[in-house]
Design a protein around this motif. Sequence first.
Motif, PDB file in Angstrom:
ATOM      1  N   ALA A  30       0.728  -1.115  -0.160  1.00 31.75           N
ATOM      2  CA  ALA A  30      -0.124  -0.100  -0.123  1.00 31.75           C
ATOM      3  C   ALA A  30       0.779   1.258  -0.001  1.00 31.75           C
ATOM      4  CB  ALA A  30      -0.897  -0.112   1.097  1.00 31.75           C
ATOM      5  N   TRP A  31       0.442   2.415  -0.748  1.00 31.29           N
ATOM      6  CA  TRP A  31       1.022   3.536  -0.810  1.00 31.29           C
ATOM      7  C   TRP A  31       0.194   4.713  -0.496  1.00 31.29           C
ATOM      8  CZ3 TRP A  31       0.048   7.282  -4.497  1.00 31.29           C
ATOM      9  CH2 TRP A  31      -1.035   6.699  -5.204  1.00 31.29           C
ATOM     10  N   GLU A  32       0.819   5.817  -0.125  1.00 34.94           N
ATOM     11  CA  GLU A  32       0.008   7.015  -0.084  1.00 34.94           C
ATOM     12  C   GLU A  32       0.812   8.420  -0.293  1.00 34.94           C
ATOM     13  OE1 GLU A  32      -1.820   7.973   3.599  1.00 34.94           O
ATOM     14  OE2 GLU A  32       0.121   8.339   4.418  1.00 34.94           O
ATOM     15  N   CYS A  33       0.073   9.492  -0.990  1.00 34.89           N
ATOM     16  CA  CYS A  33       1.165  10.480  -1.421  1.00 34.89           C
ATOM     17  C   CYS A  33       0.245  11.665  -0.758  1.00 34.89           C
ATOM     18  CB  CYS A  33       1.558  10.758  -2.743  1.00 34.89           C
ATOM     19  SG  CYS A  33       2.163  12.184  -3.202  1.00 34.89           S
ATOM     20  N   GLU A  34       1.025  12.545   0.230  1.00 38.04           N
ATOM     21  CA  GLU A  34       0.281  13.587   0.438  1.00 38.04           C
ATOM     22  C   GLU A  34       0.458  14.721  -0.431  1.00 38.04           C
ATOM     23  OE1 GLU A  34       1.888  14.600   4.532  1.00 38.04           O
ATOM     24  OE2 GLU A  34       1.115  12.542   5.150  1.00 38.04           O
ATOM     25  N   ALA A  80      -3.280  12.527 -12.335  1.00 39.36           N
ATOM     26  CA  ALA A  80      -3.853  13.806 -12.578  1.00 39.36           C
ATOM     27  C   ALA A  80      -5.415  13.642 -13.068  1.00 39.36           C
ATOM     28  CB  ALA A  80      -3.375  14.832 -13.846  1.00 39.36           C
ATOM     29  N   GLU A  81      -5.718  12.650 -13.452  1.00 37.21           N
ATOM     30  CA  GLU A  81      -7.223  12.273 -13.594  1.00 37.21           C
ATOM     31  C   GLU A  81      -8.234  12.016 -12.144  1.00 37.21           C
ATOM     32  OE1 GLU A  81     -11.071  11.893 -15.306  1.00 37.21           O
ATOM     33  OE2 GLU A  81      -9.395  12.895 -15.996  1.00 37.21           O
ATOM     34  N   VAL A  82      -7.280  11.261 -11.379  1.00 35.78           N
ATOM     35  CA  VAL A  82      -8.113  11.127 -10.193  1.00 35.78           C
ATOM     36  C   VAL A  82      -7.971  12.495  -9.283  1.00 35.78           C
ATOM     37  CG1 VAL A  82      -7.423   9.779  -8.217  1.00 35.78           C
ATOM     38  CG2 VAL A  82      -7.204   8.570 -10.350  1.00 35.78           C
ATOM     39  N   ILE A  83      -7.044  12.954  -9.357  1.00 30.07           N
ATOM     40  CA  ILE A  83      -6.731  14.295  -8.461  1.00 30.07           C
ATOM     41  C   ILE A  83      -7.913  15.229  -8.992  1.00 30.07           C
ATOM     42  CG2 ILE A  83      -5.480  16.354  -7.959  1.00 30.07           C
ATOM     43  CD1 ILE A  83      -3.177  14.773  -8.114  1.00 30.07           C
ATOM     44  N   ARG A  84      -8.198  15.390 -10.344  1.00 29.06           N
ATOM     45  CA  ARG A  84      -9.118  16.056 -10.974  1.00 29.06           C
ATOM     46  C   ARG A  84     -10.663  15.683 -10.609  1.00 29.06           C
ATOM     47  NH1 ARG A  84     -12.541  16.455 -14.986  1.00 29.06           N
ATOM     48  NH2 ARG A  84     -12.094  14.545 -15.576  1.00 29.06           N
ATOM     49  N   SER A  85     -11.001  14.310 -10.892  1.00 27.79           N
ATOM     50  CA  SER A  85     -12.327  13.853 -10.813  1.00 27.79           C
ATOM     51  C   SER A  85     -12.504  13.129  -9.522  1.00 27.79           C
ATOM     52  CB  SER A  85     -12.557  13.063 -12.045  1.00 27.79           C
ATOM     53  OG  SER A  85     -11.777  11.705 -11.900  1.00 27.79           O
ATOM     54  N   GLY A  86     -11.802  12.618  -8.850  1.00 28.79           N
ATOM     55  CA  GLY A  86     -11.711  11.923  -7.612  1.00 28.79           C
ATOM     56  C   GLY A  86     -12.026  10.480  -7.958  1.00 28.79           C
ATOM     57  N   ARG A  87     -12.294   9.966  -9.369  1.00 29.68           N
ATOM     58  CA  ARG A  87     -12.520   8.577  -9.559  1.00 29.68           C
ATOM     59  C   ARG A  87     -11.439   7.929  -9.382  1.00 29.68           C
ATOM     60  NH1 ARG A  87     -16.041  11.648 -13.264  1.00 29.68           N
ATOM     61  NH2 ARG A  87     -14.437  11.377 -14.788  1.00 29.68           N
ATOM     62  N   PRO A  88     -11.406   6.711  -8.981  1.00 29.32           N
ATOM     63  CA  PRO A  88     -10.323   5.523  -8.805  1.00 29.32           C
ATOM     64  C   PRO A  88      -9.916   5.133 -10.078  1.00 29.32           C
ATOM     65  CG  PRO A  88     -12.187   4.590  -7.962  1.00 29.32           C
ATOM     66  CD  PRO A  88     -12.418   6.122  -8.241  1.00 29.32           C
ATOM     67  N   HIS A 110      -6.340   6.207  -5.728  1.00 28.20           N
ATOM     68  CA  HIS A 110      -7.530   6.563  -5.113  1.00 28.20           C
ATOM     69  C   HIS A 110      -7.353   8.153  -4.466  1.00 28.20           C
ATOM     70  CE1 HIS A 110      -9.773   2.571  -5.024  1.00 28.20           C
ATOM     71  NE2 HIS A 110      -8.395   2.169  -5.009  1.00 28.20           N
ATOM     72  N   ALA A 111      -8.328   8.762  -4.168  1.00 26.54           N
ATOM     73  CA  ALA A 111      -8.288  10.151  -3.834  1.00 26.54           C
ATOM     74  C   ALA A 111      -9.073  10.147  -2.383  1.00 26.54           C
ATOM     75  CB  ALA A 111      -8.763  11.104  -4.516  1.00 26.54           C
ATOM     76  N   GLN A 112      -8.600  10.899  -1.465  1.00 32.84           N
ATOM     77  CA  GLN A 112      -9.163  11.158  -0.212  1.00 32.84           C
ATOM     78  C   GLN A 112      -9.325  12.926  -0.333  1.00 32.84           C
ATOM     79  OE1 GLN A 112      -7.189  11.002   3.313  1.00 32.84           O
ATOM     80  NE2 GLN A 112      -8.927  10.885   4.683  1.00 32.84           N
ATOM     81  N   ARG A 113     -10.635  13.134  -0.143  1.00 35.74           N
ATOM     82  CA  ARG A 113     -11.191  14.734  -0.487  1.00 35.74           C
ATOM     83  C   ARG A 113     -11.619  15.109   0.873  1.00 35.74           C
ATOM     84  NH1 ARG A 113     -11.082  15.108  -6.189  1.00 35.74           N
ATOM     85  NH2 ARG A 113     -12.128  17.156  -6.179  1.00 35.74           N
ATOM     86  N   ASP A 114     -11.655  16.648   0.875  1.00 33.44           N
ATOM     87  CA  ASP A 114     -12.190  17.323   1.957  1.00 33.44           C
ATOM     88  C   ASP A 114     -13.392  18.204   1.088  1.00 33.44           C
ATOM     89  OD1 ASP A 114     -10.737  19.310   1.046  1.00 33.44           O
ATOM     90  OD2 ASP A 114      -9.673  19.933   2.691  1.00 33.44           O
ATOM     91  N   GLY A 123      -3.445   4.154  -2.422  1.00 35.62           N
ATOM     92  CA  GLY A 123      -3.827   2.807  -3.250  1.00 35.62           C
ATOM     93  C   GLY A 123      -3.039   1.740  -3.043  1.00 35.62           C
ATOM     94  N   ALA A 124      -2.779   0.724  -3.908  1.00 37.42           N
ATOM     95  CA  ALA A 124      -2.137  -0.486  -3.903  1.00 37.42           C
ATOM     96  C   ALA A 124      -1.145  -0.538  -4.984  1.00 37.42           C
ATOM     97  CB  ALA A 124      -2.767  -1.610  -3.732  1.00 37.42           C
ATOM     98  N   LYS A 125      -0.240  -1.329  -4.723  1.00 39.91           N
ATOM     99  CA  LYS A 125       0.925  -1.596  -5.856  1.00 39.91           C
ATOM    100  C   LYS A 125       1.013  -3.164  -5.928  1.00 39.91           C
ATOM    101  CE  LYS A 125       2.784   2.760  -6.153  1.00 39.91           C
ATOM    102  NZ  LYS A 125       4.018   3.748  -6.633  1.00 39.91           N
ATOM    103  N   GLN A 126       0.952  -3.868  -6.970  1.00 43.44           N
ATOM    104  CA  GLN A 126       0.907  -5.233  -6.950  1.00 43.44           C
ATOM    105  C   GLN A 126       1.917  -5.758  -8.232  1.00 43.44           C
ATOM    106  OE1 GLN A 126      -2.723  -7.815  -7.583  1.00 43.44           O
ATOM    107  NE2 GLN A 126      -1.588  -9.264  -6.913  1.00 43.44           N
TER     108      GLN A 126
END
Length: 313
Positions: A30-34, A80-88, A110-114, A123-126
């Motif tokens: 699993a990974w995340e980027c702030e 960029a598309e995930v950040i823009r739309s919020g869709r995974p 995936h995106a976590q939004r306020d 998300g995940a990397k396999q």
Amino acid sequence: MREDPAASGLSDEVRLRLYDQALPAARIGAWECELATERLNWTPGVYAIFGYPPGNPLRRAAIVDLYVDESRRNMELARAEVIRSGRPVTLDTEIRTWRGETRWMRLSIHAQRDGVGPLRIFGAKQDITADRQAIHSLRRQAETDPLTGLANRAIFQARYLEVVNDSLHHGDASALVLIDLDGFKVLNDTLGHLAGDACLCEVAQRLRRAFRGAGLVGRLGGDEFAIILQAPSTPARIADVLRHTTAMLGRPLFWNGHRIAISASIGAALIGRPHRRRIVELFAEADAALYQAKAAGRNCVHVIGDEAESRAA
């Protein structure tokens, strides 16, 4: 539906330990980027996929450089598309590990939004390298002749349709060449099928070397080979190249103490724009040219197409 820790009878500590053990074993991490700081956080599985030393600092720019060019572009577009739309988004990417190994990785974003916008992506990397290799192996088995490793009849015809289609968009192809070994049945009858197989493999190797980068070479079956010749393009040069091909194929093969004489008859039909014929007609013409070459004797070439016929030898 989320699992209830109490209902499972597992403490949070045990559950985390099981996840930490299971995910790397499955080559998943699993990974995340702030987004505000581009700070990365990885679980051990991601470090393993990238072959990245856990003690090294995680800098996004350095990690992005590990993606192969096309995969890097696709990953950045998906991010960029995930950040823009919020869709995974999920996509397969090719990477070079920190140690230089090539791997394939399935990446989910995936995106976590306020209330304002995305705070982080995660998300995940396999590691799917083994799956990709298995698929490649199955495709290769389906597309190649098992004895010689050349394109088989099915894939040769499919590639032929790509290069020379019925709408006559010829691309760079200049001739369809059919090659038939002389006296192959006698070889099988006298020395056996192992000698025949050795002869076919040697001919395949010689054709592969001779036409590397200049055409697609296939084995249509038995002792018949075919080439989609891309260069040269003039009838005179094509006939000259094919005469040299008969000489190259005519070198003897030494197998199990036997000197095996090899010779081949070659028929070719020109594909160039002055000779507008459909696919079935080209195969028929190449086959007719091959018949004329065999009728003229061993080790002969015949090219069909205007002035090329007068240059056959």
